[in-house]
Design a protein around this motif. Structure first.
Motif, PDB file in Angstrom:
ATOM      1  N   GLU A 103       0.860  -1.280  -0.091  1.00 19.52           N
ATOM      2  CA  GLU A 103      -0.026  -0.030  -0.007  1.00 19.52           C
ATOM      3  C   GLU A 103       0.841   1.316   0.017  1.00 19.52           C
ATOM      4  O   GLU A 103       0.623   2.235  -0.610  1.00 19.52           O
ATOM      5  N   THR A 104       1.901   1.498   0.773  1.00 11.93           N
ATOM      6  CA  THR A 104       2.941   2.496   1.014  1.00 11.93           C
ATOM      7  C   THR A 104       3.469   2.977  -0.474  1.00 11.93           C
ATOM      8  O   THR A 104       3.675   4.067  -0.847  1.00 11.93           O
ATOM      9  N   GLU A 105       3.780   1.828  -1.048  1.00  9.39           N
ATOM     10  CA  GLU A 105       4.387   2.116  -2.411  1.00  9.39           C
ATOM     11  C   GLU A 105       3.392   2.450  -3.651  1.00  9.39           C
ATOM     12  O   GLU A 105       3.806   3.228  -4.384  1.00  9.39           O
TER      13      GLU A 105
ATOM     14  N   LEU B 180       1.205   6.764  -6.932  1.00  5.96           N
ATOM     15  CA  LEU B 180      -0.089   7.709  -7.301  1.00  5.96           C
ATOM     16  C   LEU B 180       0.364   9.134  -6.877  1.00  5.96           C
ATOM     17  O   LEU B 180       0.106  10.061  -7.718  1.00  5.96           O
ATOM     18  N   LEU B 181       0.929   9.340  -6.005  1.00  4.45           N
ATOM     19  CA  LEU B 181       1.524  10.730  -5.456  1.00  4.45           C
ATOM     20  C   LEU B 181       2.390  11.413  -6.420  1.00  4.45           C
ATOM     21  O   LEU B 181       2.098  12.288  -6.960  1.00  4.45           O
ATOM     22  N   GLN B 182       3.719  10.619  -6.502  1.00  9.12           N
ATOM     23  CA  GLN B 182       4.605  11.319  -7.544  1.00  9.12           C
ATOM     24  C   GLN B 182       4.153  11.235  -9.005  1.00  9.12           C
ATOM     25  O   GLN B 182       4.488  12.417  -9.436  1.00  9.12           O
ATOM     26  N   VAL B 183       3.452  10.432  -9.566  1.00 12.34           N
ATOM     27  CA  VAL B 183       3.112  10.445 -10.933  1.00 12.34           C
ATOM     28  C   VAL B 183       2.061  11.529 -11.183  1.00 12.34           C
ATOM     29  O   VAL B 183       1.825  12.262 -12.029  1.00 12.34           O
TER      30      VAL B 183
ATOM     31  N   SER C 133       9.857   8.753   1.289  1.00 10.57           N
ATOM     32  CA  SER C 133      10.212   7.895   2.366  1.00 10.57           C
ATOM     33  C   SER C 133      10.697   6.572   1.770  1.00 10.57           C
ATOM     34  O   SER C 133      11.506   5.689   2.118  1.00 10.57           O
ATOM     35  N   SER C 134      10.538   6.173   0.629  1.00  9.80           N
ATOM     36  CA  SER C 134      10.500   4.841  -0.244  1.00  9.80           C
ATOM     37  C   SER C 134      11.949   4.976  -0.765  1.00  9.80           C
ATOM     38  O   SER C 134      12.582   3.979  -1.192  1.00  9.80           O
TER      39      SER C 134
END
Length: 366
Positions: free
Chosen positions: A118-120, A125-128, A174-175
């Protein structure tokens, strides 16, 4: 637009680049990992199929170059460096992404029976969405968002001055991974669109109906299906009942448990009415994604605060040491001065005693 013509010049590609390996094949042509002889840096070189001049592939090639020229540089869009025509080929020099494409990652995960957590998924979704916001705000739409067109850069850590590790990335996530949008061959203007349909598996229904009023929302539709694939959903259909079922606003089955709010967001992103889909700007601020981003930002802020505190303490310590040194010098100087004054007084006393008149008696006779 000037069509590409065959050139008899010495190959710039062979002269300037050392080809290491082929790293991809797509609609446009082949992509090679190369080292530029002049700077020693690694680049991704896209070389178009033959023949190119006068073909639809030429339009895709030119469209990609023009799109890069308009967009400039953004951390979530694959960086463009140069382009030229050579022997009826279009050659584009782009940033090399050391993690390959999202599609490569998903194929590896499928072999292992794994899915992105889920985190990834939220990071993707956020970065794209950040990359899409930049593209849309520039008056353009991508129209071919899918896993093979999202590229991965692993942040490289270098040793800092105090042995600390510093990231050379422009963003803090964070990833430890930066996702970038690439392959701009289908990019077109929002206000004056010349739509070249992308992959049908990711295509919003309104594009097929040639309804181009809400083009940016077609990118949002494709992004939701891209995230669903990353979550483990089965390969998407090119047509048929399931294809239509998805375009009725139904997310295909995902084989892992995800939060209800996250699934609802994905469902909203493929809403049959493009007006109902969130914009890229709205996605970035969405409560489902913002905690992840806020956490990374908060951690970075805390780190910056600690760095400031450390710098302040170092300055205070330096000032204290300097003050201590000055006090020692002052004390030493004072002691020497006092010693000098004492010695001077003693010498003065001896000197006064030497000049004292002793009592002398004179007898005067008359």
């Amino acid at each position: 637009r000037c069509p590409l013509k065959e050139s008899n010049m010495v190959s710039r590609y062979r002269k300037e680049f050392l080809e290491l390996e082929k790293i991809g094949v797509g609609e446009f042509g082949s992509v090679y990992k190369c080292i530029k002889r002049l700077d020693g840096c690694v680049y991704a070189i896209k070389r178009s199929k033959r023949p190119l001049a006068g073909s639809s592939d030429e339009q895709l090639a030119l469209r990609e170059v023009y799109a890069h020229a308009v967009l400039g540089h953004h951390p979530h869009v694959v960086r463009y460096y140069s382009a030229w025509a050579e022997d009826d080929h279009m050659i584009i020099q782009n940033e090399y992404c050391n993690g390959g494409s999202l599609q490569d990652m998903l194929l590896e995960n499928a072999k292992l029976g794994q899915y992105l957590p889920e985190t990834e998924l939220k990071e993707i979704l956020l970065q794209v969405s950040m990359g899409l916001k930049y593209i849309h705000n520039s008056g353009l739409v991508h129209l071919d968002i899918k896993p093979s067109n999202i590229f991965i850069c692993h942040k490289m850590a270098v040793a800092g001055p105090a042995g600390q590790e510093e990231s050379d990335s422009e963003d803090e996530f964070s990833s430890g991974v930066v996702y970038k949008i690439g392959d701009l061959g289908h990019v077109t203007s929002i206000t004056n669109p010349q739509v070249e349909e992308g992959d049908r598996r990711f295509l919003a229904n309104e594009i097929l109906q040639e309804q181009y009023c809400y083009l940016p929302k077609a990118d949002i539709f494709a992004l939701a299906l891209t995230v669903a694939l990353a979550a483990g959903t089965a390969p998407l259909p090119h047509n048929g009942a399931m294809w239509h079922h998805i375009r009725e606003g139904n997310i295909p089955p995902i084989p892992q448990k995800l939060p209800h709010l996250f699934l609802e967001l994905l469902k909203l992103m493929i809403h049959p009415d493009p007006v109902e889909r969130p914009s890229a700007s709205a996605l970035i601020k969405h409560p489902v994604l913002s905690p992840s981003r806020e956490k990374a930002v908060q951690l970075q802020k805390q780190l910056n605060v600690e760095k400031c505190k450390t710098a302040m303490l170092e300055r205070e310590l330096k000032a204290a040491r300097l003050a201590e040194t000055l006090m020692k010098d002052q004390t030493l100087g004072s002691a020497k001065l006092q010693e000098s004054e004492t010695s001077s007084k003693q010498n003065s006393k001896r000197l006064v005693g030497g000049k004292s008149c002793r009592s002398v008696s004179f007898t005067l006779g008359y």
